[in-house]
Write a protein that holds these residues in place. Structure first.
Motif, PDB file in Angstrom:
ATOM      1  N   VAL A  29       3.057 -84.431 -63.886  1.00 45.39           N
ATOM      2  CA  VAL A  29       3.080 -83.092 -63.248  1.00 45.39           C
ATOM      3  C   VAL A  29       4.503 -82.521 -63.376  1.00 45.39           C
ATOM      4  N   THR A  30       4.523 -81.320 -63.885  1.00 48.96           N
ATOM      5  CA  THR A  30       5.837 -80.638 -64.010  1.00 48.96           C
ATOM      6  C   THR A  30       6.056 -79.738 -62.800  1.00 48.96           C
ATOM      7  N   ALA A  31       7.072 -80.035 -62.066  1.00 52.03           N
ATOM      8  CA  ALA A  31       7.381 -79.239 -60.870  1.00 52.03           C
ATOM      9  C   ALA A  31       7.912 -77.848 -61.280  1.00 52.03           C
ATOM     10  N   PRO A  32       7.847 -76.874 -60.380  1.00 50.79           N
ATOM     11  CA  PRO A  32       8.386 -75.531 -60.684  1.00 50.79           C
ATOM     12  C   PRO A  32       9.889 -75.600 -61.012  1.00 50.79           C
ATOM     13  N   THR A  33      10.263 -74.770 -61.924  1.00 52.92           N
ATOM     14  CA  THR A  33      11.680 -74.747 -62.323  1.00 52.92           C
ATOM     15  C   THR A  33      12.521 -74.186 -61.182  1.00 52.92           C
ATOM     16  N   PRO A  34      13.475 -74.952 -60.733  1.00 55.95           N
ATOM     17  CA  PRO A  34      14.353 -74.420 -59.670  1.00 55.95           C
ATOM     18  C   PRO A  34      15.267 -73.295 -60.219  1.00 55.95           C
ATOM     19  N   THR A  35      15.581 -72.335 -59.377  1.00 60.33           N
ATOM     20  CA  THR A  35      16.419 -71.187 -59.799  1.00 60.33           C
ATOM     21  C   THR A  35      17.680 -71.101 -58.941  1.00 60.33           C
ATOM     22  N   LYS A  36      18.727 -70.599 -59.561  1.00 59.82           N
ATOM     23  CA  LYS A  36      19.974 -70.313 -58.872  1.00 59.82           C
ATOM     24  C   LYS A  36      20.294 -68.818 -59.056  1.00 59.82           C
ATOM     25  N   THR A  37      20.739 -68.179 -58.012  1.00 53.80           N
ATOM     26  CA  THR A  37      21.066 -66.741 -58.077  1.00 53.80           C
ATOM     27  C   THR A  37      22.556 -66.533 -57.804  1.00 53.80           C
ATOM     28  N   ARG A  38      23.228 -65.893 -58.719  1.00 60.06           N
ATOM     29  CA  ARG A  38      24.634 -65.531 -58.550  1.00 60.06           C
ATOM     30  C   ARG A  38      24.751 -63.997 -58.532  1.00 60.06           C
ATOM     31  N   THR A  39      25.635 -63.511 -57.684  1.00 53.01           N
ATOM     32  CA  THR A  39      25.861 -62.055 -57.580  1.00 53.01           C
ATOM     33  C   THR A  39      27.209 -61.710 -58.188  1.00 53.01           C
ATOM     34  N   ALA A  40      27.213 -60.738 -59.109  1.00 49.70           N
ATOM     35  CA  ALA A  40      28.453 -60.276 -59.758  1.00 49.70           C
ATOM     36  C   ALA A  40      28.649 -58.776 -59.485  1.00 49.70           C
ATOM     37  N   LEU A  41      29.922 -58.375 -59.339  1.00 49.96           N
ATOM     38  CA  LEU A  41      30.251 -56.960 -59.105  1.00 49.96           C
ATOM     39  C   LEU A  41      30.869 -56.374 -60.359  1.00 49.96           C
ATOM     40  N   ALA A  42      30.393 -55.194 -60.747  1.00 47.82           N
ATOM     41  CA  ALA A  42      30.938 -54.507 -61.919  1.00 47.82           C
ATOM     42  C   ALA A  42      31.393 -53.105 -61.497  1.00 47.82           C
ATOM     43  N   TYR A  43      32.570 -52.695 -61.958  1.00 46.49           N
ATOM     44  CA  TYR A  43      33.145 -51.387 -61.595  1.00 46.49           C
ATOM     45  C   TYR A  43      33.294 -50.532 -62.847  1.00 46.49           C
ATOM     46  N   THR A  44      32.888 -49.314 -62.714  1.00 48.51           N
ATOM     47  CA  THR A  44      33.065 -48.326 -63.778  1.00 48.51           C
ATOM     48  C   THR A  44      34.004 -47.237 -63.274  1.00 48.51           C
ATOM     49  N   THR A  45      35.065 -46.936 -64.040  1.00 50.11           N
ATOM     50  CA  THR A  45      36.039 -45.906 -63.643  1.00 50.11           C
ATOM     51  C   THR A  45      35.793 -44.633 -64.440  1.00 50.11           C
ATOM     52  N   ILE A  46      35.592 -43.537 -63.712  1.00 50.78           N
ATOM     53  CA  ILE A  46      35.393 -42.222 -64.324  1.00 50.78           C
ATOM     54  C   ILE A  46      36.640 -41.385 -64.069  1.00 50.78           C
ATOM     55  N   THR A  47      37.233 -40.816 -65.112  1.00 49.63           N
ATOM     56  CA  THR A  47      38.416 -39.955 -64.976  1.00 49.63           C
ATOM     57  C   THR A  47      37.979 -38.491 -64.937  1.00 49.63           C
ATOM     58  N   LYS A  48      38.290 -37.848 -63.833  1.00 49.60           N
ATOM     59  CA  LYS A  48      37.957 -36.439 -63.668  1.00 49.60           C
ATOM     60  C   LYS A  48      39.201 -35.613 -63.978  1.00 49.60           C
ATOM     61  N   ILE A  49      39.154 -34.814 -65.051  1.00 54.45           N
ATOM     62  CA  ILE A  49      40.318 -34.053 -65.522  1.00 54.45           C
ATOM     63  C   ILE A  49      40.229 -32.619 -65.022  1.00 54.45           C
ATOM     64  N   ALA A  50      41.300 -32.193 -64.343  1.00 55.50           N
ATOM     65  CA  ALA A  50      41.401 -30.808 -63.883  1.00 55.50           C
ATOM     66  C   ALA A  50      42.534 -30.126 -64.647  1.00 55.50           C
ATOM     67  N   THR A  51      42.279 -28.951 -65.196  1.00 55.66           N
ATOM     68  CA  THR A  51      43.280 -28.211 -65.968  1.00 55.66           C
ATOM     69  C   THR A  51      43.879 -27.101 -65.120  1.00 55.66           C
ATOM     70  N   LEU A  52      45.232 -27.085 -65.045  1.00 55.42           N
ATOM     71  CA  LEU A  52      45.951 -26.050 -64.311  1.00 55.42           C
ATOM     72  C   LEU A  52      46.422 -24.992 -65.304  1.00 55.42           C
ATOM     73  N   TYR A  53      46.094 -23.750 -65.021  1.00 56.03           N
ATOM     74  CA  TYR A  53      46.446 -22.655 -65.924  1.00 56.03           C
ATOM     75  C   TYR A  53      47.511 -21.772 -65.281  1.00 56.03           C
ATOM     76  N   LYS A  54      48.529 -21.395 -66.055  1.00 57.07           N
ATOM     77  CA  LYS A  54      49.550 -20.453 -65.613  1.00 57.07           C
ATOM     78  C   LYS A  54      49.954 -19.568 -66.789  1.00 57.07           C
ATOM     79  N   THR A  55      50.374 -18.344 -66.455  1.00 58.25           N
ATOM     80  CA  THR A  55      50.886 -17.417 -67.462  1.00 58.25           C
ATOM     81  C   THR A  55      52.291 -17.000 -67.054  1.00 58.25           C
ATOM     82  N   PHE A  56      53.269 -17.202 -67.963  1.00 58.00           N
ATOM     83  CA  PHE A  56      54.650 -16.783 -67.702  1.00 58.00           C
ATOM     84  C   PHE A  56      54.998 -15.649 -68.646  1.00 58.00           C
ATOM     85  N   THR A  57      55.606 -14.595 -68.096  1.00 60.04           N
ATOM     86  CA  THR A  57      55.921 -13.405 -68.887  1.00 60.04           C
ATOM     87  C   THR A  57      57.422 -13.287 -69.101  1.00 60.04           C
TER      88      THR A  57
END
Length: 397
Positions: free
Chosen positions: A345-373
């Motif tokens: 008789v083959t017993a059920p396969t035992p399982t192990k659960t590991r938790t991993a954290l993954a981070y994704t970095t999003i760069t939000k670009i803001a453009t500043l506009y100026k006019t010099f005369t």
């Protein structure tokens, strides 16, 4: 036969009465006013000029005489005394490059028409003669950037990992049937949690525009009071007819002949008029009133960028701090039954659960506009000449 003294007194009385009558014919300085301090650009190979206005005069012309601090006299071009309140330009036979600093005088002498009294007026001036200074103005563009700091807090999280250990012990049970249990190796599965971090970034976009405008002519207002009566007696034969008149005026004014005393009284007069200023303020005073500007201001070709960073209230983020808890479970011993048949008789396969954290970095670009005369000011040559005839000046000229 009357004596020389009696003749002089008689002539003086005639001019004295004429001086009283000449009060109606008044002269006013426009670009160079009595008691003023002015800057002369010695780099200019231009004739010294002065602009005057007259009021209440009948007819004729006014002779103009320029006197330098050493007493040298320069006969300038004569100017009409009519109509009233019209600017008249007189040109003197000396270049600005030939002048030097000190107390100068302008005399206006005229007969006010054949049937009217003669007049003799004088303007005392202090001229500072030097080279014009060029000052470069560097323009600055200021960028305002707001940053938000991030405060990270940790949230404890426990990950339980269960390991299953094999049991090599065998138990034999008397039975007709033998049964053997086989447990497969444990399988480990990983649970990944994804988190997104946002980062703020700024870019700068500066647009430089150049526009052109025409310089404006600045004309000093006519002084409140007319020129005072002359006290300097010229030596040129052309002005011999005014000698007695000026002598009488000088006696009435109690004017000293000592040059040191003359300069002292002129300084006191400027102090009373609020014209005497400290050296550190002299350039500002001269630049405000002068036909020639002591300093020319030019714009630099480039613009300096300055960034001012403002800090906004902090933003709090929460991240998991993982703690791994491992436990081991031992499988029951193997049971072997003796008999005719062995069943595996083959017993059920035992399982192990590991938790991993993954981070994704999003760069939000803001453009500043100026006019010099950049503003470029042009000064047409014709406008400079017309402004000069009116007693005015352009900035930097």
């Amino acid at each position: 036969m009357p004596s020389y003294r009696s003749i002089f007194v008689a002539v003086g009385l005639v001019f004295l009465s004429a001086g009283a009558a000449s009060a109606d014919c008044l002269s006013y300085g426009i670009d160079f006013q009595n008691g003023g301090q002015y800057f002369i650009n010695k780099a200019l190979a231009q004739n010294f000029t002065s602009v005057s206005q007259f009021e209440g005069c009948s007819a004729g012309y006014s002779d103009v005489l320029l006197v330098d601090p050493t007493g040298e006299e320069y006969v300038c071009t004569d100017i009409p005394v009519t109509p009233d309140d019209v600017s008249q330009l007189s040109t003197c036979p000396i270049f600005k490059s030939q002048m030097f600093s000190g107390e100068w005088k302008l005399l206006l002498l005229g007969n006010n028409g054949p049937k009217n009294a003669s007049f003799a007026y004088e303007r005392d001036l202090f001229l500072t003669v030097g080279e014009q200074i060029t000052s470069t103005i560097t323009s600055t563009v200021t960028w305002n950037v707001t940053t938000t700091p991030i405060i990270t807090t940790t949230l404890p999280s426990t990950v339980t990992v269960v390991n299953t250990a094999q049991n090599n012990q065998t138990i034999t049970s008397p039975s007709a049937t033998a049964r053997r249990t086989i447990t497969p190796p444990a399988v480990t599965s990983t649970l990944t949690k994804f988190f997104t971090r946002t980062r703020q970034s700024f870019t700068k976009s500066l647009k430089v525009v150049t526009e052109t405008k025409t310089a404006s002519c600045t004309i000093p207002p006519r002084p409140k009071y007319p020129d005072p009566k002359a006290t300097f007696i010229p030596t040129k034969p052309k002005f011999a007819a005014y000698t007695s008149l000026i002598a009488v005026q000088a006696q009435g004014a109690d004017t000293p002949t000592d040059p040191v005393e003359v300069r002292r009284r002129m300084r006191e007069a400027r102090l009373r008029r609020g014209m005497e200023v400290p050296e550190r303020l002299l350039e500002h005073q001269l630049g405000k009133r002068s036909p020639d500007s002591p300093t020319v201001f030019v714009n630099a070709d480039t613009v300096v960028n300055t960034t001012i960073t403002y800090t906004a209230p902090a933003r709090t983020t929460t991240e998991y701090e993982l703690t791994t808890l491992t436990s081991t479970t031992t499988l029951p011993p193997k049971t072997v039954f003796s008999g005719r048949q062995t069943i595996t008789v083959t017993a059920p396969t035992p399982t192990k659960t590991r938790t991993a954290l993954a981070y994704t970095t999003i760069t939000k670009i803001a453009t500043l506009y100026k006019t010099f005369t950049f503003t470029t000011t042009i000064t047409p040559t014709a406008s400079v000449s017309a402004c000069k005839h009116r007693g005015g000046h352009f900035p930097g000229h």
